[in-house]
Design a protein around this motif. Structure first.
Motif, short mmCIF file in Angstrom:
data_model
loop_
_atom_site.label_atom_id
_atom_site.label_comp_id
_atom_site.label_asym_id
_atom_site.label_seq_id
_atom_site.Cartn_x
_atom_site.Cartn_y
_atom_site.Cartn_z
N UNK A 102 0.81 -1.21 0.00
CA UNK A 102 0.00 0.00 0.00
C UNK A 102 0.84 1.26 0.00
N UNK A 103 0.17 2.40 0.12
CA UNK A 103 0.88 3.67 0.17
C UNK A 103 1.41 4.08 -1.19
N UNK A 104 2.24 5.09 -1.19
CA UNK A 104 2.82 5.59 -2.41
C UNK A 104 3.92 4.64 -2.91
N UNK A 105 4.26 4.78 -4.17
CA UNK A 105 5.34 3.97 -4.74
C UNK A 105 6.64 4.24 -3.97
N UNK A 106 7.31 3.21 -3.48
CA UNK A 106 8.52 3.43 -2.69
C UNK A 106 9.69 3.90 -3.53
N UNK A 107 10.61 4.53 -2.88
CA UNK A 107 11.85 4.96 -3.52
C UNK A 107 12.99 4.11 -2.96
N UNK A 108 13.65 3.38 -3.86
CA UNK A 108 14.80 2.55 -3.49
C UNK A 108 14.48 1.54 -2.39
N UNK A 110 13.45 1.34 2.91
CA UNK A 110 13.33 2.14 1.69
C UNK A 110 13.42 3.61 2.07
N UNK A 111 13.86 4.42 1.11
CA UNK A 111 14.01 5.85 1.37
C UNK A 111 12.68 6.59 1.35
N UNK A 112 11.69 6.05 0.66
CA UNK A 112 10.42 6.77 0.56
C UNK A 112 9.27 5.81 0.39
N UNK A 132 4.46 12.14 2.42
CA UNK A 132 5.64 12.96 2.68
C UNK A 132 6.78 12.56 1.76
N UNK A 133 7.53 13.53 1.29
CA UNK A 133 8.66 13.26 0.41
C UNK A 133 9.81 12.60 1.17
N UNK A 134 10.28 11.44 0.66
CA UNK A 134 11.43 10.73 1.23
C UNK A 134 11.24 10.40 2.71
N UNK A 135 9.99 10.13 3.12
CA UNK A 135 9.73 9.84 4.53
C UNK A 135 10.32 8.49 4.95
N UNK A 136 10.34 7.55 4.03
CA UNK A 136 10.96 6.25 4.29
C UNK A 136 10.06 5.28 5.04
N UNK A 137 10.43 4.01 4.99
CA UNK A 137 9.74 2.98 5.76
C UNK A 137 10.57 1.71 5.75
N UNK A 138 10.15 0.74 6.58
CA UNK A 138 10.82 -0.56 6.64
C UNK A 138 9.78 -1.63 6.84
#
Length: 194
Positions: A148-154, A172-174, A179-185
């Motif tokens: 879910x959520x926005x498309x992840x970055x890296x 991931x960085x985003x 939020x821009x580049x908020x990140x998650x794991x």
């Protein structure tokens, strides 16, 4: 209150402890960034070194070398790339396979990221390999799908694995937020052989 000295519990490392300099028998392209990522098993007998910027005919596709130690001798035992037929053989420019690693304490389970792999609107994936005999075979591939959520970055920028190899955390960085580049794991758990 007395100050705590910064050197308590530390041992001195010297160049006399060096056993090997990599790469060993590896042909690199300019800017391959061999050694940008590396990991070693708890017992010190297995090492993995990445060259995520290596050009395999597709710009910065990357590779990872696995080395095993016998006594004081290290030998290259396997080179892994993203174009293995066992996980679809998908090759993509600038995917940076080998950017991050994690391994179980005995080195028999290894995770390797491809954080800039970009297909179907997503960004990044992580491969898991398990030792079978004298080599490592592909077991699973993880990406952002279903979270879910926005498309992840890296997805796969950072990795961590439990001693048994049954838990894998992927950073991931985003993504997952507006939020821009908020990140998650995300933590993945292996049960049985899956």
């Amino acid at each position: 209150t007395a100050a705590i000295p910064l050197d308590v519990g530390y041992r001195v490392w010297t160049s006399a402890s060096q056993q090997v300099s990599f790469p060993a028998g590896t042909v690199l392209t300019n800017g391959a960034a061999f050694g940008e990522s590396c990991a070693i098993s708890t017992n010190g007998n297995l090492a993995i070194v990445g060259a995520p910027e290596h050009n395999n005919g597709n710009n910065t596709q990357g590779f990872a070398n696995i080395y095993e130690r016998s006594g004081t001798t290290w030998s290259l035992v396997q080179t892994l790339t993203a174009n293995s037929p066992s996980h679809g053989g998908n090759i993509e420019n600038n995917s940076r396979f080998g950017r991050a690693f994690a391994m179980s304490s005995n080195g028999e389970t290894i995770a390797i990221s491809e954080p800039t792999f970009n297909r179907s609107g997503g960004n990044g994936r992580v491969h898991v390999y398990v030792k079978s005999g004298s080599s490592w075979a592909h077991e699973a591939t993880f990406n952002w799908s279903g979270h879910g959520g926005n498309t992840p970055i890296r997805y796969g920028t950072s990795l961590g694995m439990s001693d048994t190899g049954d838990e894998l955390i992927i950073g991931a960085l985003g993504g997952m937020s507006s939020l821009s580049m908020a990140g998650y794991a995300i933590i993945h758990k292996r049960t049985g052989s899956s």
